[in-house]
Design an enzyme around this catalytic site. Structure first.
Site, mmCIF file in Angstrom:
data_model
loop_
_atom_site.group_PDB
_atom_site.id
_atom_site.type_symbol
_atom_site.label_atom_id
_atom_site.label_comp_id
_atom_site.label_asym_id
_atom_site.label_seq_id
_atom_site.Cartn_x
_atom_site.Cartn_y
_atom_site.Cartn_z
ATOM 1 N NE ARG A 13 41.806 46.166 47.321
ATOM 2 C CZ ARG A 13 40.718 45.403 47.415
ATOM 3 N NH1 ARG A 13 39.530 45.902 47.135
ATOM 4 N NH2 ARG A 13 40.816 44.150 47.803
ATOM 5 C CG HIS A 59 48.483 44.931 41.117
ATOM 6 N ND1 HIS A 59 48.518 45.463 42.380
ATOM 7 C CD2 HIS A 59 47.242 45.197 40.640
ATOM 8 C CE1 HIS A 59 47.358 46.040 42.656
ATOM 9 N NE2 HIS A 59 46.567 45.895 41.615
ATOM 10 C CE1 TYR A 103 43.575 48.945 18.278
ATOM 11 C CE2 TYR A 103 42.024 49.320 20.069
ATOM 12 C CZ TYR A 103 42.346 48.714 18.866
ATOM 13 O OH TYR A 103 41.441 47.900 18.259
#
Length: 600
Positions: A13, A59, A103
Protein backbone atom coordinates in the site's frame (compact mmCIF):
# COMPACT_ATOMS: atom_id res chain seq x y z
CA UNK A 1 -2.60 -9.70 13.63
CA UNK A 2 -1.01 -6.24 13.83
CA UNK A 3 2.24 -7.56 12.36
CA UNK A 4 0.30 -9.01 9.41
CA UNK A 5 -1.49 -5.68 8.98
CA UNK A 6 1.71 -3.63 9.16
CA UNK A 7 3.45 -5.85 6.60
CA UNK A 8 0.48 -5.49 4.29
CA UNK A 9 0.63 -1.69 4.58
CA UNK A 10 4.40 -1.64 3.99
CA UNK A 11 4.47 -4.02 1.02
CA UNK A 12 1.09 -3.55 -0.65
CA UNK A 13 0.00 0.00 0.00
CA UNK A 14 2.28 2.78 1.25
CA UNK A 15 5.78 2.23 -0.17
CA UNK A 16 6.84 2.40 -3.83
CA UNK A 17 8.71 -0.35 -5.66
CA UNK A 18 12.29 0.70 -6.39
CA UNK A 19 12.04 -0.54 -10.02
CA UNK A 20 9.11 1.52 -11.35
CA UNK A 21 8.59 3.95 -8.46
CA UNK A 22 4.89 3.12 -8.05
CA UNK A 23 2.66 2.10 -5.20
CA UNK A 24 0.03 -0.52 -6.15
CA UNK A 25 -2.78 2.03 -6.58
CA UNK A 26 -0.83 4.16 -9.10
CA UNK A 27 0.31 1.09 -11.01
CA UNK A 28 -3.26 -0.22 -11.19
CA UNK A 29 -4.63 3.14 -12.39
CA UNK A 30 -2.11 3.35 -15.25
CA UNK A 31 -2.54 -0.31 -16.19
CA UNK A 32 -6.33 0.02 -16.08
CA UNK A 33 -6.22 3.10 -18.33
CA UNK A 34 -3.95 1.26 -20.77
CA UNK A 35 -6.33 -1.71 -20.89
CA UNK A 36 -9.24 0.68 -21.50
CA UNK A 37 -7.40 2.03 -24.53
CA UNK A 38 -7.32 5.41 -22.78
CA UNK A 39 -4.07 6.52 -24.43
CA UNK A 40 -2.75 9.96 -25.37
CA UNK A 41 -3.85 9.63 -29.03
CA UNK A 42 -7.47 8.76 -28.12
CA UNK A 43 -10.29 10.99 -26.79
CA UNK A 44 -10.54 11.67 -23.04
CA UNK A 45 -12.68 9.36 -20.90
CA UNK A 46 -14.70 10.29 -17.83
CA UNK A 47 -12.66 9.88 -14.64
CA UNK A 48 -15.60 8.04 -13.07
CA UNK A 49 -15.38 5.39 -15.78
CA UNK A 50 -11.65 4.94 -15.19
CA UNK A 51 -12.10 4.77 -11.40
CA UNK A 52 -14.96 2.26 -11.74
CA UNK A 53 -12.92 0.06 -14.05
CA UNK A 54 -9.90 0.07 -11.71
CA UNK A 55 -12.11 -0.61 -8.67
CA UNK A 56 -13.95 -3.47 -10.29
CA UNK A 57 -10.89 -5.17 -11.74
CA UNK A 58 -7.81 -4.45 -9.65
CA UNK A 59 -8.20 -2.22 -6.57
CA UNK A 60 -11.09 -3.24 -4.27
CA UNK A 61 -10.90 -0.23 -1.94
CA UNK A 62 -12.62 3.15 -1.66
CA UNK A 63 -13.17 5.08 -4.87
CA UNK A 64 -11.61 8.23 -3.33
CA UNK A 65 -8.20 6.52 -3.00
CA UNK A 66 -8.21 5.69 -6.71
CA UNK A 67 -9.51 9.09 -7.80
CA UNK A 68 -7.06 11.10 -5.68
CA UNK A 69 -4.18 8.96 -7.00
CA UNK A 70 -5.40 9.73 -10.54
CA UNK A 71 -5.76 13.45 -9.71
CA UNK A 72 -2.27 13.75 -8.23
CA UNK A 73 -0.73 12.17 -11.33
CA UNK A 74 -2.40 14.91 -13.40
CA UNK A 75 -1.21 17.89 -11.30
CA UNK A 76 1.84 19.66 -12.82
CA UNK A 77 2.69 21.23 -9.42
CA UNK A 78 2.74 17.79 -7.72
CA UNK A 79 4.63 15.68 -10.31
CA UNK A 80 7.68 16.88 -12.20
CA UNK A 81 6.43 14.92 -15.26
CA UNK A 82 2.64 14.35 -14.99
CA UNK A 83 1.55 10.85 -15.99
CA UNK A 84 -2.13 11.66 -16.58
CA UNK A 85 -3.46 14.23 -19.04
CA UNK A 86 -6.45 15.72 -17.24
CA UNK A 87 -9.29 17.83 -18.59
CA UNK A 88 -11.37 19.80 -16.11
CA UNK A 89 -10.78 21.00 -12.56
CA UNK A 90 -7.98 18.93 -11.01
CA UNK A 91 -7.42 21.29 -8.06
CA UNK A 92 -4.90 24.10 -7.76
CA UNK A 93 -1.68 25.11 -6.04
CA UNK A 94 -3.90 27.08 -3.61
CA UNK A 95 -5.15 23.81 -2.16
CA UNK A 96 -8.52 23.83 -3.94
CA UNK A 97 -10.16 20.40 -4.20
CA UNK A 98 -10.61 18.77 -7.62
CA UNK A 99 -14.07 18.51 -9.12
CA UNK A 100 -16.00 15.30 -8.58
CA UNK A 101 -14.95 12.39 -10.81
CA UNK A 102 -18.19 12.61 -12.80
CA UNK A 103 -17.12 16.05 -14.08
CA UNK A 104 -13.47 15.50 -14.97
CA UNK A 105 -11.93 13.56 -17.85
CA UNK A 106 -8.52 11.98 -18.28
CA UNK A 107 -6.22 9.94 -20.48
CA UNK A 108 -2.63 8.73 -20.27
CA UNK A 109 0.09 11.28 -20.99
CA UNK A 110 2.68 10.42 -23.64
CA UNK A 111 5.41 9.89 -21.06
CA UNK A 112 3.19 7.47 -19.09
CA UNK A 113 2.89 5.27 -22.17
CA UNK A 114 6.68 4.80 -22.01
CA UNK A 115 6.16 3.15 -18.63
CA UNK A 116 3.75 0.60 -20.12
CA UNK A 117 5.50 -0.07 -23.42
CA UNK A 118 6.24 -3.77 -24.11
CA UNK A 119 4.10 -4.93 -21.19
CA UNK A 120 2.38 -7.39 -23.57
CA UNK A 121 5.73 -9.05 -24.37
CA UNK A 122 6.11 -10.97 -21.10
CA UNK A 123 8.56 -8.35 -19.80
CA UNK A 124 7.20 -8.40 -16.22
CA UNK A 125 5.52 -10.89 -13.91
CA UNK A 126 1.75 -10.88 -13.55
CA UNK A 127 -0.25 -11.92 -10.51
CA UNK A 128 -3.96 -12.81 -10.12
CA UNK A 129 -6.22 -9.92 -9.10
CA UNK A 130 -8.27 -9.95 -5.88
CA UNK A 131 -10.90 -12.40 -7.20
CA UNK A 132 -8.64 -14.54 -9.44
CA UNK A 133 -10.55 -13.59 -12.60
CA UNK A 134 -7.88 -11.35 -14.15
CA UNK A 135 -4.15 -10.73 -13.92
CA UNK A 136 -2.32 -7.51 -13.06
CA UNK A 137 1.40 -6.65 -13.30
CA UNK A 138 3.57 -6.75 -10.18
CA UNK A 139 5.74 -3.99 -11.70
CA UNK A 140 5.69 -1.91 -14.90
CA UNK A 141 8.44 -2.25 -17.56
CA UNK A 142 9.17 1.46 -17.34
CA UNK A 143 11.73 3.12 -19.61
CA UNK A 144 11.96 6.05 -17.18
CA UNK A 145 13.63 6.11 -13.73
CA UNK A 146 10.29 7.16 -12.29
CA UNK A 147 11.15 6.89 -8.60
CA UNK A 148 13.90 9.49 -9.01
CA UNK A 149 12.12 11.57 -11.65
CA UNK A 150 8.75 12.02 -9.92
CA UNK A 151 9.65 11.13 -6.34
CA UNK A 152 7.27 9.49 -3.88
CA UNK A 153 5.74 9.99 -0.47
CA UNK A 154 3.95 7.52 1.78
CA UNK A 155 3.39 6.72 5.44
CA UNK A 156 3.50 3.03 6.34
CA UNK A 157 3.55 1.46 9.81
CA UNK A 158 6.77 2.28 11.63
CA UNK A 159 8.35 3.82 8.54
CA UNK A 160 7.68 6.42 5.88
CA UNK A 161 9.13 7.49 2.55
CA UNK A 162 9.62 11.00 1.20
CA UNK A 163 11.56 11.23 -2.05
CA UNK A 164 12.02 14.45 -4.04
CA UNK A 165 11.60 14.68 -7.84
CA UNK A 166 14.61 15.09 -10.16
CA UNK A 167 15.28 16.22 -13.70
CA UNK A 168 14.73 13.51 -16.37
CA UNK A 169 17.71 14.49 -18.54
CA UNK A 170 20.06 14.44 -15.55
CA UNK A 171 18.75 11.05 -14.33
CA UNK A 172 19.18 9.48 -17.78
CA UNK A 173 22.69 10.92 -18.14
CA UNK A 174 23.59 9.39 -14.76
CA UNK A 175 22.01 6.03 -15.73
CA UNK A 176 23.97 5.95 -18.99
CA UNK A 177 27.19 6.79 -17.12
CA UNK A 178 26.49 3.97 -14.65
CA UNK A 179 25.90 1.53 -17.53
CA UNK A 180 29.30 2.50 -18.98
CA UNK A 181 31.07 2.20 -15.62
CA UNK A 182 29.45 0.25 -12.78
CA UNK A 183 32.26 1.32 -10.40
CA UNK A 184 31.12 4.97 -10.30
CA UNK A 185 30.66 6.39 -6.79
CA UNK A 186 27.81 8.56 -5.52
CA UNK A 187 30.12 11.56 -5.84
CA UNK A 188 30.76 10.70 -9.50
CA UNK A 189 27.01 10.39 -10.18
CA UNK A 190 26.43 13.79 -8.56
CA UNK A 191 28.30 15.30 -11.50
CA UNK A 192 25.25 14.34 -13.58
CA UNK A 193 22.39 14.73 -11.07
CA UNK A 194 23.11 18.09 -9.45
CA UNK A 195 20.22 18.16 -6.99
CA UNK A 196 16.45 17.53 -6.88
CA UNK A 197 14.38 19.44 -9.44
CA UNK A 198 10.97 20.48 -8.12
CA UNK A 199 7.96 21.09 -10.41
CA UNK A 200 7.27 24.44 -8.71
CA UNK A 201 10.83 25.65 -9.30
CA UNK A 202 12.28 27.72 -6.47
CA UNK A 203 15.85 27.76 -5.21
CA UNK A 204 17.69 25.02 -3.30
CA UNK A 205 19.50 27.02 -0.62
CA UNK A 206 22.65 25.23 0.51
CA UNK A 207 24.08 21.93 -0.71
CA UNK A 208 24.90 20.03 2.50
CA UNK A 209 21.40 18.50 2.76
CA UNK A 210 21.44 17.44 -0.89
CA UNK A 211 24.82 15.74 -0.43
CA UNK A 212 23.59 13.89 2.67
CA UNK A 213 20.46 12.71 0.83
CA UNK A 214 22.44 11.42 -2.16
CA UNK A 215 25.08 9.67 -0.04
CA UNK A 216 22.93 8.20 2.75
CA UNK A 217 19.32 8.32 1.57
CA UNK A 218 18.43 10.85 4.28
CA UNK A 219 18.86 14.62 4.36
CA UNK A 220 17.16 17.97 4.80
CA UNK A 221 16.95 20.19 1.73
CA UNK A 222 16.15 23.88 2.22
CA UNK A 223 14.04 25.40 -0.57
CA UNK A 224 13.43 29.12 -1.04
CA UNK A 225 10.90 30.95 -3.15
CA UNK A 226 12.21 32.83 -6.17
CA UNK A 227 11.67 36.50 -5.41
CA UNK A 228 12.88 39.74 -6.99
CA UNK A 229 12.83 43.30 -5.70
CA UNK A 230 11.41 45.74 -8.24
CA UNK A 231 11.84 49.51 -7.84
CA UNK A 232 9.31 51.96 -9.29
CA UNK A 233 11.33 54.44 -11.37
CA UNK A 234 8.93 57.32 -10.67
CA UNK A 235 8.14 56.91 -6.95
CA UNK A 236 11.25 54.98 -5.90
CA UNK A 237 9.10 52.53 -3.89
CA UNK A 238 10.26 48.92 -3.64
CA UNK A 239 8.10 45.88 -4.35
CA UNK A 240 8.86 42.20 -3.67
CA UNK A 241 7.60 39.98 -6.50
CA UNK A 242 7.48 36.21 -5.85
CA UNK A 243 7.34 34.13 -9.06
CA UNK A 244 8.03 30.61 -7.70
CA UNK A 245 7.30 29.09 -4.29
CA UNK A 246 8.78 26.02 -2.56
CA UNK A 247 7.48 22.53 -3.39
CA UNK A 248 4.26 21.43 -1.64
CA UNK A 249 3.57 24.92 -0.21
CA UNK A 250 -0.05 26.10 -0.37
CA UNK A 251 -0.02 29.55 -2.04
CA UNK A 252 -3.20 30.91 -0.45
CA UNK A 253 -2.11 29.73 3.02
CA UNK A 254 1.26 31.41 2.47
CA UNK A 255 -0.36 34.74 1.59
CA UNK A 256 -2.72 34.45 4.59
CA UNK A 257 0.26 33.80 6.90
CA UNK A 258 2.05 36.94 5.65
CA UNK A 259 -1.12 39.00 6.11
CA UNK A 260 -1.56 37.66 9.67
CA UNK A 261 2.03 38.56 10.57
CA UNK A 262 1.49 42.11 9.31
CA UNK A 263 -1.81 42.42 11.19
CA UNK A 264 -0.24 41.13 14.42
CA UNK A 265 2.58 43.69 13.92
CA UNK A 266 5.17 40.91 14.03
CA UNK A 267 6.29 41.97 10.56
CA UNK A 268 6.74 45.66 9.88
CA UNK A 269 7.24 47.48 6.60
CA UNK A 270 4.59 45.84 4.35
CA UNK A 271 1.77 48.05 3.10
CA UNK A 272 -0.11 45.60 0.87
CA UNK A 273 0.00 42.08 -0.62
CA UNK A 274 -1.72 40.93 -3.82
CA UNK A 275 -1.95 37.61 -5.62
CA UNK A 276 -1.68 38.45 -9.32
CA UNK A 277 -1.17 34.84 -10.50
CA UNK A 278 -2.87 33.83 -13.75
CA UNK A 279 -2.50 31.30 -16.57
CA UNK A 280 0.80 32.90 -17.54
CA UNK A 281 2.38 32.02 -14.19
CA UNK A 282 2.64 32.78 -10.50
CA UNK A 283 3.03 36.36 -9.26
CA UNK A 284 2.68 37.37 -5.61
CA UNK A 285 3.25 41.12 -5.17
CA UNK A 286 4.30 42.42 -1.72
CA UNK A 287 4.36 46.23 -1.53
CA UNK A 288 6.95 47.70 0.83
CA UNK A 289 6.52 50.93 2.79
CA UNK A 290 8.68 53.89 1.85
CA UNK A 291 10.75 53.85 5.04
CA UNK A 292 11.41 50.07 4.93
CA UNK A 293 14.19 48.07 3.28
CA UNK A 294 12.80 45.42 0.91
CA UNK A 295 15.87 43.15 1.28
CA UNK A 296 15.47 43.04 5.05
CA UNK A 297 11.73 42.35 4.79
CA UNK A 298 12.32 39.57 2.24
CA UNK A 299 14.76 37.84 4.57
CA UNK A 300 12.31 38.18 7.46
CA UNK A 301 9.71 36.53 5.23
CA UNK A 302 12.13 33.68 4.57
CA UNK A 303 12.56 33.21 8.33
CA UNK A 304 8.93 33.61 9.39
CA UNK A 305 6.92 32.05 6.53
CA UNK A 306 6.93 29.16 4.06
CA UNK A 307 8.72 31.31 1.48
CA UNK A 308 11.57 29.20 2.83
CA UNK A 309 10.72 25.60 3.70
CA UNK A 310 12.57 22.33 4.01
CA UNK A 311 12.10 18.95 2.35
CA UNK A 312 13.11 16.01 4.55
CA UNK A 313 14.43 13.29 2.25
CA UNK A 314 13.87 9.67 3.32
CA UNK A 315 14.64 7.30 0.45
CA UNK A 316 12.82 4.15 1.55
CA UNK A 317 11.57 1.85 -1.21
CA UNK A 318 10.76 -1.83 -1.68
CA UNK A 319 13.70 -3.90 -2.93
CA UNK A 320 12.61 -7.48 -3.68
CA UNK A 321 9.60 -6.89 -1.45
CA UNK A 322 11.62 -5.58 1.51
CA UNK A 323 11.81 -1.92 2.62
CA UNK A 324 15.29 -0.47 2.32
CA UNK A 325 16.93 2.96 2.62
CA UNK A 326 18.78 3.67 -0.62
CA UNK A 327 21.41 6.16 -1.73
CA UNK A 328 21.61 7.65 -5.21
CA UNK A 329 23.76 4.87 -6.70
CA UNK A 330 21.53 2.10 -5.33
CA UNK A 331 18.45 3.78 -6.81
CA UNK A 332 20.06 4.03 -10.24
CA UNK A 333 21.45 0.49 -10.08
CA UNK A 334 17.99 -0.91 -9.28
CA UNK A 335 16.52 0.90 -12.31
CA UNK A 336 19.31 -0.15 -14.69
CA UNK A 337 19.06 -3.79 -13.53
CA UNK A 338 15.29 -3.68 -14.04
CA UNK A 339 15.71 -2.32 -17.58
CA UNK A 340 18.27 -5.04 -18.31
CA UNK A 341 15.83 -7.73 -17.19
CA UNK A 342 12.99 -6.16 -19.22
CA UNK A 343 15.13 -6.08 -22.39
CA UNK A 344 16.22 -9.72 -21.89
CA UNK A 345 12.63 -10.92 -21.38
CA UNK A 346 11.36 -8.86 -24.30
CA UNK A 347 14.11 -10.22 -26.54
CA UNK A 348 13.26 -13.82 -25.58
CA UNK A 349 9.64 -13.13 -26.42
CA UNK A 350 10.52 -11.50 -29.76
CA UNK A 351 12.95 -14.34 -30.57
CA UNK A 352 10.27 -16.97 -29.94
CA UNK A 353 7.82 -15.06 -32.17
CA UNK A 354 10.46 -14.59 -34.89
CA UNK A 355 11.43 -18.26 -34.85
CA UNK A 356 7.77 -19.22 -35.04
CA UNK A 357 7.29 -16.91 -38.02
CA UNK A 358 10.46 -18.21 -39.72
CA UNK A 359 9.17 -21.77 -39.31
CA UNK A 360 5.88 -20.84 -41.02
CA UNK A 361 7.72 -18.98 -43.79
CA UNK A 362 9.91 -22.02 -44.47
CA UNK A 363 6.77 -24.09 -45.06
CA UNK A 364 5.21 -21.42 -47.30
CA UNK A 365 8.41 -21.15 -49.36
CA UNK A 366 8.45 -24.95 -49.84
CA UNK A 367 4.82 -24.77 -50.99
CA UNK A 368 5.56 -21.93 -53.40
CA UNK A 369 8.45 -23.89 -54.90
CA UNK A 370 6.09 -26.84 -55.57
CA UNK A 371 2.93 -24.88 -56.07
CA UNK A 372 1.37 -27.02 -58.80
CA UNK A 373 1.87 -30.22 -56.82
CA UNK A 374 0.51 -28.57 -53.64
CA UNK A 375 -2.63 -27.33 -55.41
CA UNK A 376 -3.20 -30.73 -56.96
CA UNK A 377 -2.71 -32.47 -53.62
CA UNK A 378 -5.14 -30.15 -51.81
CA UNK A 379 -7.77 -30.45 -54.56
CA UNK A 380 -7.62 -34.21 -54.47
CA UNK A 381 -8.11 -34.35 -50.67
CA UNK A 382 -11.61 -34.89 -49.30
CA UNK A 383 -11.11 -32.84 -46.05
CA UNK A 384 -8.78 -30.18 -44.69
CA UNK A 385 -7.37 -32.67 -42.21
CA UNK A 386 -6.55 -35.13 -45.00
CA UNK A 387 -4.88 -32.32 -46.99
CA UNK A 388 -2.76 -31.36 -43.98
CA UNK A 389 -1.70 -34.97 -43.35
CA UNK A 390 -0.73 -35.57 -47.01
CA UNK A 391 1.23 -32.27 -47.12
CA UNK A 392 3.12 -33.24 -43.94
CA UNK A 393 4.01 -36.64 -45.39
CA UNK A 394 4.93 -35.41 -48.88
CA UNK A 395 7.11 -32.39 -47.93
CA UNK A 396 8.16 -33.33 -44.35
CA UNK A 397 6.30 -30.34 -42.87
CA UNK A 398 5.17 -29.71 -39.32
CA UNK A 399 1.49 -29.41 -38.46
CA UNK A 400 1.76 -25.61 -38.15
CA UNK A 401 3.41 -25.32 -41.56
CA UNK A 402 0.80 -27.56 -43.17
CA UNK A 403 -1.99 -25.53 -41.53
CA UNK A 404 -0.47 -22.30 -42.89
CA UNK A 405 -0.33 -23.75 -46.41
CA UNK A 406 -3.93 -24.92 -46.23
CA UNK A 407 -4.96 -21.46 -44.99
CA UNK A 408 -3.15 -19.69 -47.88
CA UNK A 409 -5.21 -17.52 -50.19
CA UNK A 410 -5.03 -17.87 -53.95
CA UNK A 411 -3.58 -14.37 -54.23
CA UNK A 412 -0.40 -15.55 -52.50
CA UNK A 413 0.36 -17.86 -55.42
CA UNK A 414 1.52 -14.95 -57.63
CA UNK A 415 5.18 -14.53 -58.40
CA UNK A 416 5.36 -11.16 -56.60
CA UNK A 417 4.05 -12.60 -53.35
CA UNK A 418 6.51 -15.47 -53.61
CA UNK A 419 9.33 -12.88 -53.71
CA UNK A 420 7.80 -11.18 -50.69
CA UNK A 421 7.90 -14.46 -48.78
CA UNK A 422 11.62 -14.89 -49.45
CA UNK A 423 12.38 -11.23 -48.54
CA UNK A 424 10.38 -11.53 -45.33
CA UNK A 425 12.19 -14.76 -44.47
CA UNK A 426 15.58 -13.06 -44.94
CA UNK A 427 14.50 -10.18 -42.67
CA UNK A 428 13.24 -12.55 -40.00
CA UNK A 429 16.51 -14.50 -40.11
CA UNK A 430 18.42 -11.24 -39.53
CA UNK A 431 16.19 -10.39 -36.56
CA UNK A 432 16.69 -13.88 -35.09
CA UNK A 433 20.48 -13.45 -35.32
CA UNK A 434 20.23 -10.01 -33.66
CA UNK A 435 18.03 -11.29 -30.83
CA UNK A 436 20.43 -14.18 -30.20
CA UNK A 437 23.33 -11.72 -30.09
CA UNK A 438 21.52 -9.61 -27.45
CA UNK A 439 20.89 -12.68 -25.33
CA UNK A 440 24.44 -13.99 -25.71
CA UNK A 441 26.40 -10.75 -25.23
CA UNK A 442 25.85 -8.58 -22.12
CA UNK A 443 27.44 -5.51 -23.73
CA UNK A 444 25.03 -5.64 -26.70
CA UNK A 445 22.08 -5.89 -24.32
CA UNK A 446 23.29 -2.89 -22.27
CA UNK A 447 23.76 -0.91 -25.48
CA UNK A 448 20.07 -1.51 -26.26
CA UNK A 449 19.17 -0.28 -22.75
CA UNK A 450 21.37 2.80 -23.22
CA UNK A 451 20.02 3.65 -26.68
CA UNK A 452 16.42 3.44 -25.43
CA UNK A 453 17.24 5.73 -22.49
CA UNK A 454 18.84 8.31 -24.79
CA UNK A 455 15.76 8.13 -27.03
CA UNK A 456 13.58 8.97 -24.00
CA UNK A 457 15.86 11.89 -23.11
CA UNK A 458 15.58 13.19 -26.68
CA UNK A 459 11.77 13.03 -26.58
CA UNK A 460 10.99 14.23 -23.05
CA UNK A 461 14.13 15.81 -21.58
CA UNK A 462 13.99 19.45 -20.48
CA UNK A 463 15.92 22.08 -18.53
CA UNK A 464 16.06 22.29 -14.73
CA UNK A 465 13.33 24.33 -13.02
CA UNK A 466 14.97 24.60 -9.60
CA UNK A 467 18.10 26.71 -9.17
CA UNK A 468 20.89 25.77 -6.76
CA UNK A 469 22.77 28.10 -4.41
CA UNK A 470 25.64 25.98 -3.15
CA UNK A 471 26.59 28.01 -0.05
CA UNK A 472 23.89 29.12 2.38
CA UNK A 473 24.93 31.81 4.82
CA UNK A 474 22.90 33.06 7.75
CA UNK A 475 21.31 36.37 6.84
CA UNK A 476 22.66 39.43 8.61
CA UNK A 477 20.48 42.53 8.23
CA UNK A 478 23.44 44.81 8.98
CA UNK A 479 24.93 43.84 5.62
CA UNK A 480 22.22 45.91 3.94
CA UNK A 481 22.98 49.10 5.91
CA UNK A 482 26.17 51.13 6.00
CA UNK A 483 27.17 52.12 9.54
CA UNK A 484 26.35 55.80 8.90
CA UNK A 485 25.97 58.41 11.63
CA UNK A 486 22.36 59.24 12.49
CA UNK A 487 20.49 61.69 14.68
CA UNK A 488 17.59 60.19 16.64
CA UNK A 489 14.83 62.54 17.75
CA UNK A 490 12.05 61.64 20.19
CA UNK A 491 9.12 63.90 20.97
CA UNK A 492 7.42 64.36 24.31
CA UNK A 493 4.44 62.31 23.09
CA UNK A 494 6.62 59.41 21.97
CA UNK A 495 7.20 59.95 18.23
CA UNK A 496 10.60 58.73 17.04
CA UNK A 497 12.61 58.97 13.84
CA UNK A 498 16.18 58.79 12.60
CA UNK A 499 17.72 61.35 10.27
CA UNK A 500 21.14 61.14 8.59
CA UNK A 501 23.67 63.44 10.25
CA UNK A 502 24.54 64.72 6.78
CA UNK A 503 21.21 66.58 6.67
CA UNK A 504 22.35 68.81 9.50
CA UNK A 505 24.96 71.50 8.93
CA UNK A 506 27.19 73.35 11.38
CA UNK A 507 26.37 77.06 11.79
CA UNK A 508 28.68 79.94 12.53
CA UNK A 509 27.95 82.92 14.80
CA UNK A 510 24.72 84.67 13.99
CA UNK A 511 22.91 81.55 12.68
CA UNK A 512 19.16 81.40 13.28
CA UNK A 513 18.92 77.57 13.52
CA UNK A 514 16.98 75.00 11.51
CA UNK A 515 13.76 73.24 12.32
CA UNK A 516 14.50 69.69 13.56
CA UNK A 517 10.98 68.18 13.30
CA UNK A 518 7.29 68.85 12.72
CA UNK A 519 5.16 68.13 15.79
CA UNK A 520 1.59 68.53 16.90
CA UNK A 521 0.69 71.78 18.62
CA UNK A 522 0.85 70.26 22.12
CA UNK A 523 3.97 68.18 21.35
CA UNK A 524 7.66 69.12 21.31
CA UNK A 525 11.05 67.49 20.78
CA UNK A 526 12.32 66.14 24.11
CA UNK A 527 15.37 63.97 23.26
CA UNK A 528 18.02 64.16 20.55
CA UNK A 529 20.71 61.44 20.37
CA UNK A 530 23.59 60.89 17.95
CA UNK A 531 24.10 57.20 17.01
CA UNK A 532 25.31 54.97 14.19
CA UNK A 533 23.12 52.59 12.16
CA UNK A 534 24.48 49.42 13.83
CA UNK A 535 23.88 50.61 17.43
CA UNK A 536 21.27 49.04 19.68
CA UNK A 537 18.64 51.22 21.36
CA UNK A 538 16.96 50.14 24.59
CA UNK A 539 13.51 51.34 25.66
CA UNK A 540 12.39 51.08 29.31
CA UNK A 541 8.71 51.28 30.21
CA UNK A 542 6.93 52.35 33.38
CA UNK A 543 6.10 48.68 34.09
CA UNK A 544 9.79 47.84 34.17
CA UNK A 545 9.96 46.09 30.79
CA UNK A 546 12.84 46.64 28.39
CA UNK A 547 12.58 46.52 24.59
CA UNK A 548 15.39 46.86 22.06
CA UNK A 549 15.76 47.85 18.42
CA UNK A 550 18.65 48.27 16.05
CA UNK A 551 18.97 51.90 14.95
CA UNK A 552 18.37 50.89 11.31
CA UNK A 553 14.96 49.47 12.38
CA UNK A 554 13.83 52.92 13.49
CA UNK A 555 11.97 54.60 10.60
CA UNK A 556 13.95 57.17 8.68
CA UNK A 557 12.47 60.61 8.28
CA UNK A 558 13.46 64.00 6.97
CA UNK A 559 14.24 66.86 9.38
CA UNK A 560 10.75 68.24 9.12
CA UNK A 561 8.82 64.92 9.40
CA UNK A 562 6.93 63.93 12.53
CA UNK A 563 8.21 60.35 12.95
CA UNK A 564 6.38 57.28 14.18
CA UNK A 565 4.81 56.38 17.52
CA UNK A 566 7.10 54.18 19.64
CA UNK A 567 4.05 52.35 20.99
CA UNK A 568 3.22 51.07 17.48
CA UNK A 569 6.79 50.00 16.74
CA UNK A 570 7.29 47.98 19.92
CA UNK A 571 3.71 46.72 20.36
CA UNK A 572 3.67 47.96 23.96
CA UNK A 573 0.56 47.41 26.10
CA UNK A 574 -1.94 50.29 25.98
CA UNK A 575 -1.60 51.11 29.70
CA UNK A 576 2.22 51.13 29.62
CA UNK A 577 4.53 53.97 28.56
CA UNK A 578 8.17 54.39 27.59
CA UNK A 579 9.67 56.95 29.97
CA UNK A 580 13.45 56.63 30.06
CA UNK A 581 16.09 57.47 27.47
CA UNK A 582 19.74 57.91 28.34
CA UNK A 583 22.76 58.78 26.21
CA UNK A 584 25.02 56.38 24.27
CA UNK A 585 27.23 54.17 26.39
CA UNK A 586 29.61 51.31 25.52
CA UNK A 587 29.33 47.97 27.33
CA UNK A 588 31.66 45.00 27.25
CA UNK A 589 29.88 41.66 26.73
CA UNK A 590 31.88 39.15 28.83
CA UNK A 591 30.25 36.09 27.20
CA UNK A 592 31.15 36.86 23.60
CA UNK A 593 33.96 39.33 24.24
CA UNK A 594 32.47 41.77 21.72
CA UNK A 595 31.89 45.50 22.07
CA UNK A 596 28.36 46.72 21.33
CA UNK A 597 27.28 50.33 21.10
CA UNK A 598 24.12 50.59 23.15
CA UNK A 599 21.58 53.38 23.45
CA UNK A 600 19.73 53.27 26.77
Amino acid sequence: AYIDYSMSVIVARALPDVRDGFKPVHRRVLFGMDKLGNTSDKPYKKSARIVGDVLGKYHPHGDSSVYFALVRMAQPWSLRYPLVDGQGNFGSVDGDSPAAMRYTEARLSRIAEEMLRDIEKDTVDFTPNFDNTLEEPTVLPTRIPNLLVNGASGIAVGMATNMPPHNLSECIDASVALIDDRELTVEDLMQYIKAPDFPTGGIIYGFAGVKDAFETGRGRIVIRAKAEIEVDSTTGRETIVVSEIPYAVNKSELIKKIADLVEEKRLEGISNINDESDRAGMRIVIEVKRDANASVILNKLFKMTDLQSSFSVNNIALVNGRPQTLNLKQLLEAFVDHRHEVVIRRTRFDLAKAEERAHILEGLIIASDHIDEVVKLIRSSRTREEAKTRLMERFSLSEKQAQAIVDMRLGQLTGLDQDKLRNEYAEVEKMIAYYKEILADESVCMKVVKDELLEIKEKYGDERKTEIIYSSEEFNAEDFYADDEMIITISHMGYIKRTPLSEFRAQNRGGVGAKGSNTREEDFIEYIYPASMHNYMLFFTQKGKCYWLKVYEIPEGAKNSKGRAIQNMLNIESDDKVNAFIRVKKLQDPEYNMSHNLLF
